[in-house]
Design a protein around this motif. Structure first.
Motif, PDB file in Angstrom:
ATOM      1  N   THR A 224      10.211  -1.293  -5.130  1.00 26.46           N
ATOM      2  CA  THR A 224      10.091   0.016  -5.730  1.00 26.46           C
ATOM      3  C   THR A 224      11.304   0.830  -5.294  1.00 26.46           C
ATOM      4  O   THR A 224      11.536   0.998  -4.113  1.00 26.46           O
ATOM      5  CB  THR A 224       8.806   0.729  -5.244  1.00 26.46           C
ATOM      6  OG1 THR A 224       7.690  -0.095  -5.556  1.00 26.46           O
ATOM      7  CG2 THR A 224       8.652   2.080  -5.903  1.00 26.46           C
ATOM      8  N   MET A 225      12.054   1.273  -6.244  1.00 25.13           N
ATOM      9  CA  MET A 225      13.252   2.053  -5.942  1.00 25.13           C
ATOM     10  C   MET A 225      12.877   3.534  -5.918  1.00 25.13           C
ATOM     11  O   MET A 225      12.452   4.071  -6.924  1.00 25.13           O
ATOM     12  CB  MET A 225      14.343   1.805  -6.983  1.00 25.13           C
ATOM     13  CG  MET A 225      14.790   0.349  -7.048  1.00 25.13           C
ATOM     14  SD  MET A 225      15.306  -0.337  -5.467  1.00 25.13           S
ATOM     15  CE  MET A 225      16.810   0.543  -5.204  1.00 25.13           C
ATOM     16  N   PRO A 226      13.000   4.181  -4.757  1.00 25.79           N
ATOM     17  CA  PRO A 226      12.674   5.605  -4.701  1.00 25.79           C
ATOM     18  C   PRO A 226      13.646   6.402  -5.546  1.00 25.79           C
ATOM     19  O   PRO A 226      14.807   6.014  -5.724  1.00 25.79           O
ATOM     20  CB  PRO A 226      12.828   5.963  -3.222  1.00 25.79           C
ATOM     21  CG  PRO A 226      13.511   4.827  -2.590  1.00 25.79           C
ATOM     22  CD  PRO A 226      13.461   3.649  -3.510  1.00 25.79           C
ATOM     23  N   GLU A 227      13.151   7.506  -6.085  1.00 22.78           N
ATOM     24  CA  GLU A 227      14.004   8.348  -6.905  1.00 22.78           C
ATOM     25  C   GLU A 227      15.052   9.012  -6.040  1.00 22.78           C
ATOM     26  O   GLU A 227      14.773   9.446  -4.916  1.00 22.78           O
ATOM     27  CB  GLU A 227      13.172   9.402  -7.626  1.00 22.78           C
ATOM     28  CG  GLU A 227      12.227   8.817  -8.655  1.00 22.78           C
ATOM     29  CD  GLU A 227      11.461   9.891  -9.391  1.00 22.78           C
ATOM     30  OE1 GLU A 227      11.906  11.063  -9.404  1.00 22.78           O
ATOM     31  OE2 GLU A 227      10.418   9.564  -9.946  1.00 22.78           O
TER      32      GLU A 227
ATOM     33  N   GLU B 171       0.815  -1.215   0.000  1.00 20.27           N
ATOM     34  CA  GLU B 171       0.000   0.000   0.000  1.00 20.27           C
ATOM     35  C   GLU B 171       0.849   1.267   0.000  1.00 20.27           C
ATOM     36  O   GLU B 171       0.470   2.264  -0.607  1.00 20.27           O
ATOM     37  CB  GLU B 171      -0.921   0.030   1.218  1.00 20.27           C
ATOM     38  CG  GLU B 171      -2.020  -0.983   1.188  1.00 20.27           C
ATOM     39  CD  GLU B 171      -2.809  -1.049   2.481  1.00 20.27           C
ATOM     40  OE1 GLU B 171      -3.869  -1.691   2.466  1.00 20.27           O
ATOM     41  OE2 GLU B 171      -2.378  -0.481   3.511  1.00 20.27           O
ATOM     42  N   ARG B 172       1.957   1.238   0.674  1.00 23.97           N
ATOM     43  CA  ARG B 172       2.807   2.424   0.801  1.00 23.97           C
ATOM     44  C   ARG B 172       3.874   2.525  -0.284  1.00 23.97           C
ATOM     45  O   ARG B 172       4.678   3.434  -0.293  1.00 23.97           O
ATOM     46  CB  ARG B 172       3.483   2.445   2.172  1.00 23.97           C
ATOM     47  CG  ARG B 172       2.520   2.624   3.316  1.00 23.97           C
ATOM     48  CD  ARG B 172       1.912   4.037   3.310  1.00 23.97           C
ATOM     49  NE  ARG B 172       1.018   4.241   4.412  1.00 23.97           N
ATOM     50  CZ  ARG B 172       1.346   4.847   5.546  1.00 23.97           C
ATOM     51  NH1 ARG B 172       2.555   5.313   5.730  1.00 23.97           N
ATOM     52  NH2 ARG B 172       0.446   4.983   6.486  1.00 23.97           N
ATOM     53  N   GLY B 173       3.894   1.568  -1.205  1.00 24.35           N
ATOM     54  CA  GLY B 173       4.785   1.672  -2.348  1.00 24.35           C
ATOM     55  C   GLY B 173       6.187   1.148  -2.153  1.00 24.35           C
ATOM     56  O   GLY B 173       7.064   1.423  -2.965  1.00 24.35           O
ATOM     57  N   TYR B 174       6.427   0.388  -1.108  1.00 29.58           N
ATOM     58  CA  TYR B 174       7.744  -0.214  -0.918  1.00 29.58           C
ATOM     59  C   TYR B 174       7.932  -1.389  -1.869  1.00 29.58           C
ATOM     60  O   TYR B 174       9.042  -1.695  -2.277  1.00 29.58           O
ATOM     61  CB  TYR B 174       7.928  -0.661   0.525  1.00 29.58           C
ATOM     62  CG  TYR B 174       8.134   0.499   1.469  1.00 29.58           C
ATOM     63  CD1 TYR B 174       9.396   0.792   1.961  1.00 29.58           C
ATOM     64  CD2 TYR B 174       7.077   1.308   1.853  1.00 29.58           C
ATOM     65  CE1 TYR B 174       9.599   1.859   2.825  1.00 29.58           C
ATOM     66  CE2 TYR B 174       7.263   2.386   2.717  1.00 29.58           C
ATOM     67  CZ  TYR B 174       8.521   2.649   3.200  1.00 29.58           C
ATOM     68  OH  TYR B 174       8.722   3.716   4.035  1.00 29.58           O
ATOM     69  N   PHE B 175       6.832  -2.064  -2.189  1.00 34.06           N
ATOM     70  CA  PHE B 175       6.798  -3.115  -3.197  1.00 34.06           C
ATOM     71  C   PHE B 175       5.653  -2.809  -4.153  1.00 34.06           C
ATOM     72  O   PHE B 175       4.710  -2.109  -3.800  1.00 34.06           O
ATOM     73  CB  PHE B 175       6.504  -4.496  -2.579  1.00 34.06           C
ATOM     74  CG  PHE B 175       7.612  -5.090  -1.770  1.00 34.06           C
ATOM     75  CD1 PHE B 175       8.788  -5.499  -2.365  1.00 34.06           C
ATOM     76  CD2 PHE B 175       7.468  -5.278  -0.409  1.00 34.06           C
ATOM     77  CE1 PHE B 175       9.806  -6.074  -1.615  1.00 34.06           C
ATOM     78  CE2 PHE B 175       8.473  -5.847   0.353  1.00 34.06           C
ATOM     79  CZ  PHE B 175       9.645  -6.247  -0.256  1.00 34.06           C
ATOM     80  N   TYR B 176       5.742  -3.373  -5.357  1.00 34.48           N
ATOM     81  CA  TYR B 176       4.601  -3.426  -6.255  1.00 34.48           C
ATOM     82  C   TYR B 176       4.500  -4.856  -6.746  1.00 34.48           C
ATOM     83  O   TYR B 176       5.471  -5.616  -6.696  1.00 34.48           O
ATOM     84  CB  TYR B 176       4.706  -2.401  -7.395  1.00 34.48           C
ATOM     85  CG  TYR B 176       5.859  -2.604  -8.360  1.00 34.48           C
ATOM     86  CD1 TYR B 176       5.659  -3.230  -9.585  1.00 34.48           C
ATOM     87  CD2 TYR B 176       7.143  -2.154  -8.045  1.00 34.48           C
ATOM     88  CE1 TYR B 176       6.715  -3.400 -10.470  1.00 34.48           C
ATOM     89  CE2 TYR B 176       8.194  -2.326  -8.929  1.00 34.48           C
ATOM     90  CZ  TYR B 176       7.977  -2.937 -10.143  1.00 34.48           C
ATOM     91  OH  TYR B 176       9.014  -3.107 -11.014  1.00 34.48           O
TER      92      TYR B 176
END
Length: 89
Positions: free
Chosen positions: A83-86, A69-74
């Motif tokens: 998910t690699m943060p910019e 939900e928080r975007g650590y994985f997709y």
């Protein structure tokens, strides 16, 4: 990446510990080393079986859900990908 500079929404420490555990112990890359992923069921088994985390089955499921939900994985076809943060310039 330092958690203090992470642009993704914050999570409780125990969930971030689960994320770190999966990243360190369970992810695998493709032949070029480009995509780190893990099967969803394998991720849950890894979290449930970790002596370092001591999670109940429901806690492991909750942690994985929050990480998605928080975007650590997709998720793609049952595979969880990091998910690699910019990077900030």
């Amino acid at each position: 990446m330092s958690r203090t500079n992470d642009p993704r929404p914050p999570l409780p420490e125990w969930i971030l510990d689960a994320y770190d555990y999966l990243c360190a112990h369970s992810l695998h890359s493709d032949e070029n080393g480009a995509i780190e992923s893990i099967n969803r069921e394998q991720a849950l088994e890894a979290l449930r079986g970790s002596d370092d985390l001591s999670l109940e089955p429901e806690d492991a499921t909750h942690a994985l859900t929050r990480l998605l939900e928080r975007g650590y994985f997709y998720e793609v076809d049952g595979e969880l990908r990091v998910t690699m943060p910019e990077e900030e310039p």
